[in-house]
Design an enzyme around this catalytic site. Sequence first.
Site, mmCIF file in Angstrom:
data_model
loop_
_atom_site.group_PDB
_atom_site.id
_atom_site.type_symbol
_atom_site.label_atom_id
_atom_site.label_comp_id
_atom_site.label_asym_id
_atom_site.label_seq_id
_atom_site.Cartn_x
_atom_site.Cartn_y
_atom_site.Cartn_z
ATOM 1 N N GLU A 46 0.827 -1.204 0.000
ATOM 2 C CA GLU A 46 0.000 0.000 0.000
ATOM 3 C C GLU A 46 0.868 1.263 0.000
ATOM 4 O O GLU A 46 1.835 1.373 0.756
ATOM 5 C CB GLU A 46 -0.922 0.002 1.216
ATOM 6 C CG GLU A 46 -1.892 1.175 1.238
ATOM 7 C CD GLU A 46 -2.752 1.219 2.483
ATOM 8 O OE1 GLU A 46 -3.783 1.905 2.458
ATOM 9 O OE2 GLU A 46 -2.384 0.563 3.483
ATOM 10 N N LYS A 119 -10.090 2.460 -2.340
ATOM 11 C CA LYS A 119 -10.283 1.917 -0.996
ATOM 12 C C LYS A 119 -11.613 2.374 -0.407
ATOM 13 O O LYS A 119 -11.916 3.569 -0.375
ATOM 14 C CB LYS A 119 -9.118 2.361 -0.120
ATOM 15 C CG LYS A 119 -9.081 1.761 1.279
ATOM 16 C CD LYS A 119 -7.786 2.173 1.960
ATOM 17 C CE LYS A 119 -7.636 1.595 3.346
ATOM 18 N NZ LYS A 119 -6.326 1.955 3.965
ATOM 19 N N CYS A 156 -5.804 -2.789 2.369
ATOM 20 C CA CYS A 156 -5.512 -2.674 3.797
ATOM 21 C C CYS A 156 -6.746 -2.747 4.711
ATOM 22 O O CYS A 156 -7.230 -3.830 4.983
ATOM 23 C CB CYS A 156 -4.697 -1.423 4.064
ATOM 24 S SG CYS A 156 -3.814 -1.479 5.663
#
Length: 301
Positions: A46, A119, A156
């Site tokens: 990331e 995300k 994540c």
Amino acid sequence: MSNKNTLPVALIQEKNHGDAEANLAVIEMRVAEAAARGARLVLLQELHNGAYFCQHESVDEFDLAETIPGPSTERLGKLARQHGVVLVSSLFERRAAGLYHNTAVVFEKDGSVLGKYRKMHIPDDPGFYEKFYFTPGDIGFKPIDTSFGRLGVLVCWDQWYPEAARLMALAGAEVLLYPTAIGWDPDDAQDEKSRQRDAWILSHRGHAVANGLPVLSCNRVGHEPSPLASEKATGAAGIQFWGNSHVLGPQGEFVAEAGAEPEILSAEIDLARSEDVRRIWPFLRDRRIDAYGDLLKRYID
């Protein structure tokens, strides 16, 4: 490849080398090495272009963001084409003035951009002030088709949400991939550090088992100091990114696992095993979709 269903993969687990130019130069070397070992799918960590800047809130950090397409996608696309790999990257996207995302970009082996994922779940905790920087994604949970399979790319904090993994699986993803930046506060007790890392790995194993899919998670490594160090606030000790990137099979078994240092984690995943596993554990068949309406509620009072 040992057979047409076996996919050689590589996870580039790295530390921060200072800035985008330095980090991308290292990535270029690591991808070249991974491809030389036979990798056809390469996953980066990331926000790999620099330090994990979300340890504080500063408008100056927005200067790091770039458009997609932009300089990094051009460079990474050339890298994918040069080595004939499908490459999964993670960038700080500038969509418009004042509108930014944490975005994974997938490149085909010819260097073209196949798709991106913004995300969806954005944390806001000491040391991880991502809500200041990132607008939640609006693309949804849509797998990206590549020459080496249909990829369910998440990022994540998404890894803690079974709904995200499930929706990718229901949309036909053949592999779940998580570019990640997770670590502990160096001031935490050792038993707390161990619990956090074990929970992270267990979460991924659960996604693999529940969906009958391989899971790839690529984390960063190294200690990154906090810009708030002089303030003695919670999280001011910085973050020790613990690495432990891993490749899991569709029953949650470890195919490969890295340590806590920079590493190219190479492995082979058998995409045909998901069919076999889902036949003996038919979780999708037995889902009670007629009874799950309350999942759309924040909480059942």
